[in-house]
Motif scaffolding. Structure first.
Motif, mmCIF file in Angstrom:
data_model
loop_
_atom_site.group_PDB
_atom_site.id
_atom_site.type_symbol
_atom_site.label_atom_id
_atom_site.label_comp_id
_atom_site.label_asym_id
_atom_site.label_seq_id
_atom_site.Cartn_x
_atom_site.Cartn_y
_atom_site.Cartn_z
ATOM 1 N N ASP A 14 0.841 -1.196 0.000
ATOM 2 C CA ASP A 14 0.000 0.000 0.000
ATOM 3 C C ASP A 14 0.875 1.246 0.000
ATOM 4 O O ASP A 14 1.589 1.512 0.959
ATOM 5 C CB ASP A 14 -0.889 -0.017 1.260
ATOM 6 C CG ASP A 14 -1.976 1.035 1.194
ATOM 7 O OD1 ASP A 14 -2.081 1.692 0.154
ATOM 8 O OD2 ASP A 14 -2.696 1.206 2.187
ATOM 9 N N ASP A 16 1.338 5.577 -1.768
ATOM 10 C CA ASP A 16 0.581 6.770 -2.172
ATOM 11 C C ASP A 16 0.132 6.743 -3.630
ATOM 12 O O ASP A 16 -0.722 7.535 -4.035
ATOM 13 C CB ASP A 16 1.419 8.036 -1.930
ATOM 14 C CG ASP A 16 1.651 8.254 -0.435
ATOM 15 O OD1 ASP A 16 0.834 7.719 0.346
ATOM 16 O OD2 ASP A 16 2.627 8.921 -0.063
ATOM 17 N N THR A 17 0.710 5.870 -4.427
ATOM 18 C CA THR A 17 0.349 5.840 -5.853
ATOM 19 C C THR A 17 -0.984 5.127 -6.084
ATOM 20 O O THR A 17 -1.569 5.235 -7.150
ATOM 21 C CB THR A 17 1.438 5.114 -6.669
ATOM 22 O OG1 THR A 17 1.575 3.777 -6.147
ATOM 23 C CG2 THR A 17 2.762 5.842 -6.596
ATOM 24 N N ILE A 18 -1.477 4.405 -5.067
ATOM 25 C CA ILE A 18 -2.727 3.653 -5.236
ATOM 26 C C ILE A 18 -3.922 4.553 -4.955
ATOM 27 O O ILE A 18 -3.979 5.224 -3.928
ATOM 28 C CB ILE A 18 -2.755 2.426 -4.290
ATOM 29 C CG1 ILE A 18 -1.634 1.456 -4.661
ATOM 30 C CG2 ILE A 18 -4.106 1.716 -4.359
ATOM 31 C CD1 ILE A 18 -1.395 0.365 -3.657
ATOM 32 N N ASP A 19 -4.868 4.537 -5.897
ATOM 33 C CA ASP A 19 -6.109 5.305 -5.711
ATOM 34 C C ASP A 19 -7.158 4.363 -5.118
ATOM 35 O O ASP A 19 -7.689 3.487 -5.785
ATOM 36 C CB ASP A 19 -6.583 5.862 -7.060
ATOM 37 C CG ASP A 19 -7.881 6.647 -6.925
ATOM 38 O OD1 ASP A 19 -8.289 6.906 -5.771
ATOM 39 O OD2 ASP A 19 -8.477 7.003 -7.954
ATOM 40 N N HIS A 20 -7.446 4.560 -3.822
ATOM 41 C CA HIS A 20 -8.354 3.647 -3.128
ATOM 42 C C HIS A 20 -9.813 3.834 -3.554
ATOM 43 O O HIS A 20 -10.649 2.981 -3.264
ATOM 44 C CB HIS A 20 -8.241 3.830 -1.609
ATOM 45 C CG HIS A 20 -6.895 3.417 -1.080
ATOM 46 N ND1 HIS A 20 -6.515 2.101 -0.985
ATOM 47 C CD2 HIS A 20 -5.820 4.135 -0.662
ATOM 48 C CE1 HIS A 20 -5.284 2.027 -0.512
ATOM 49 N NE2 HIS A 20 -4.842 3.249 -0.312
ATOM 50 N N TRP A 21 -10.128 4.941 -4.217
ATOM 51 C CA TRP A 21 -11.503 5.199 -4.642
ATOM 52 C C TRP A 21 -11.763 4.724 -6.066
ATOM 53 O O TRP A 21 -12.866 4.831 -6.566
ATOM 54 C CB TRP A 21 -11.830 6.688 -4.533
ATOM 55 C CG TRP A 21 -12.030 7.096 -3.124
ATOM 56 C CD1 TRP A 21 -11.109 7.659 -2.304
ATOM 57 C CD2 TRP A 21 -13.216 6.949 -2.337
ATOM 58 N NE1 TRP A 21 -11.653 7.875 -1.054
ATOM 59 C CE2 TRP A 21 -12.941 7.455 -1.054
ATOM 60 C CE3 TRP A 21 -14.478 6.446 -2.594
ATOM 61 C CZ2 TRP A 21 -13.889 7.467 -0.032
ATOM 62 C CZ3 TRP A 21 -15.422 6.460 -1.579
ATOM 63 C CH2 TRP A 21 -15.119 6.966 -0.320
ATOM 64 N N LYS A 22 -10.715 4.191 -6.716
ATOM 65 C CA LYS A 22 -10.875 3.748 -8.108
ATOM 66 C C LYS A 22 -11.755 2.501 -8.142
ATOM 67 O O LYS A 22 -11.581 1.578 -7.353
ATOM 68 C CB LYS A 22 -9.499 3.432 -8.701
ATOM 69 C CG LYS A 22 -9.553 3.163 -10.185
ATOM 70 C CD LYS A 22 -8.173 2.885 -10.732
ATOM 71 C CE LYS A 22 -8.289 2.508 -12.193
ATOM 72 N NZ LYS A 22 -7.496 1.359 -12.553
ATOM 73 N N GLU A 217 -5.361 18.528 -5.026
ATOM 74 C CA GLU A 217 -5.268 17.328 -4.180
ATOM 75 C C GLU A 217 -5.420 17.627 -2.698
ATOM 76 O O GLU A 217 -5.332 16.731 -1.859
ATOM 77 C CB GLU A 217 -3.915 16.613 -4.415
ATOM 78 C CG GLU A 217 -3.692 16.150 -5.836
ATOM 79 C CD GLU A 217 -4.752 15.158 -6.305
ATOM 80 O OE1 GLU A 217 -5.104 14.259 -5.526
ATOM 81 O OE2 GLU A 217 -5.250 15.305 -7.434
#
Length: 220
Positions: A14, A16-22, A217
């Motif tokens: 996990d 910062d590059t992962i978009d959890h809302w995607k 952001e």
């Protein structure tokens, strides 16, 4: 106060590059077999919706059959039922079908309601009936949500990218998660005597600020 840090282990997967809302698209190969149990949901509808629902039911059936969901309109009991079948591949689609019949019973037109089957659209039905006791006050505050000639409602729809329908003791909304959260706040505050115009102004300012790449952001 207990020290919980010993449980806070690193999560190498996990970052910062992962978009959890995607929203990930569901593919049929994710579920090679079939669902083990049948799930079903039913909802009642008011008498005045009966004729409309009978007319549009073929559209509802066709939309749900595409996703492997069976549906039934019971005019004697005044209910709509949806259930999974052996053809159902997406396990979450039954929740979407449940939302669809809920929206239809709340007077949302069928062409708008079937959009709930899309992955990026959710719904929220806000109950406003019990917030204000005085009937006259309730009607006035509900009217504030609409505004003159529906102008306030239109502004909210544009700013939150949601569809809103004020009907009786509920406000039905459809759109992305972020917009639904904003609308719920506006509606509840309006019933608590905070005018929606203040929220509209705030949302307009936030929208202008979001155009600035340096601020896009940021959390406001």
């Amino acid at each position: 106060m207990k020290n919980h840090n010993k449980y806070r282990k690193d999560k190498p997967w996990d970052d910062d590059t992962i978009d959890h809302w995607k929203l990930e698209e569901w593919k049929e190969e994710y579920l090679p077999g079939q669902l083990l149990e049948e799930s079903s949901f039913a909802t009642l509808f008011p008498k005045y919706r009966e004729k409309y629902l009978r007319d549009v039911w073929p559209i509802v059936t066709k939309t749900l059959e595409k996703n492997g969901i069976a549906c039934e309109l019971n005019l004697i009991e005044g209910s709509m039922t949806v259930r999974t079948t052996k053809k159902t591949k997406d396990p979450y689609i039954i929740i979407k079908a449940r939302d669809l019949i809920k929206l239809l019973s709340r007077s949302i037109p069928v062409q708008q309601a079937i959009k709930i089957m899309q992955d990026d659209i959710q719904c929220d039905i806000i109950k406003i009936g019990g917030i204000v006791r005085n009937k006259d006050r309730f009607v006035k505050r509900r009217q504030r949500l609409l505004g003159p000639d529906g102008a306030t409602l239109k502004a909210l729809e544009l700013l939150t990218e949601c569809y809103i329908l004020v009907q009786g003791n509920t406000v039905s909304c459809m759109g992305p998660f972020k917009g639904l959260k904003q609308i719920r706040k506006v509606v509840i505050d309006c019933m608590k005597n905070i005018h929606p115009v203040y929220h509209v102004k705030t949302l307009m300012i936030k929208r202008e600020l979001a155009k600035d790449p340096a601020l896009a952001e940021e959390d406001w």
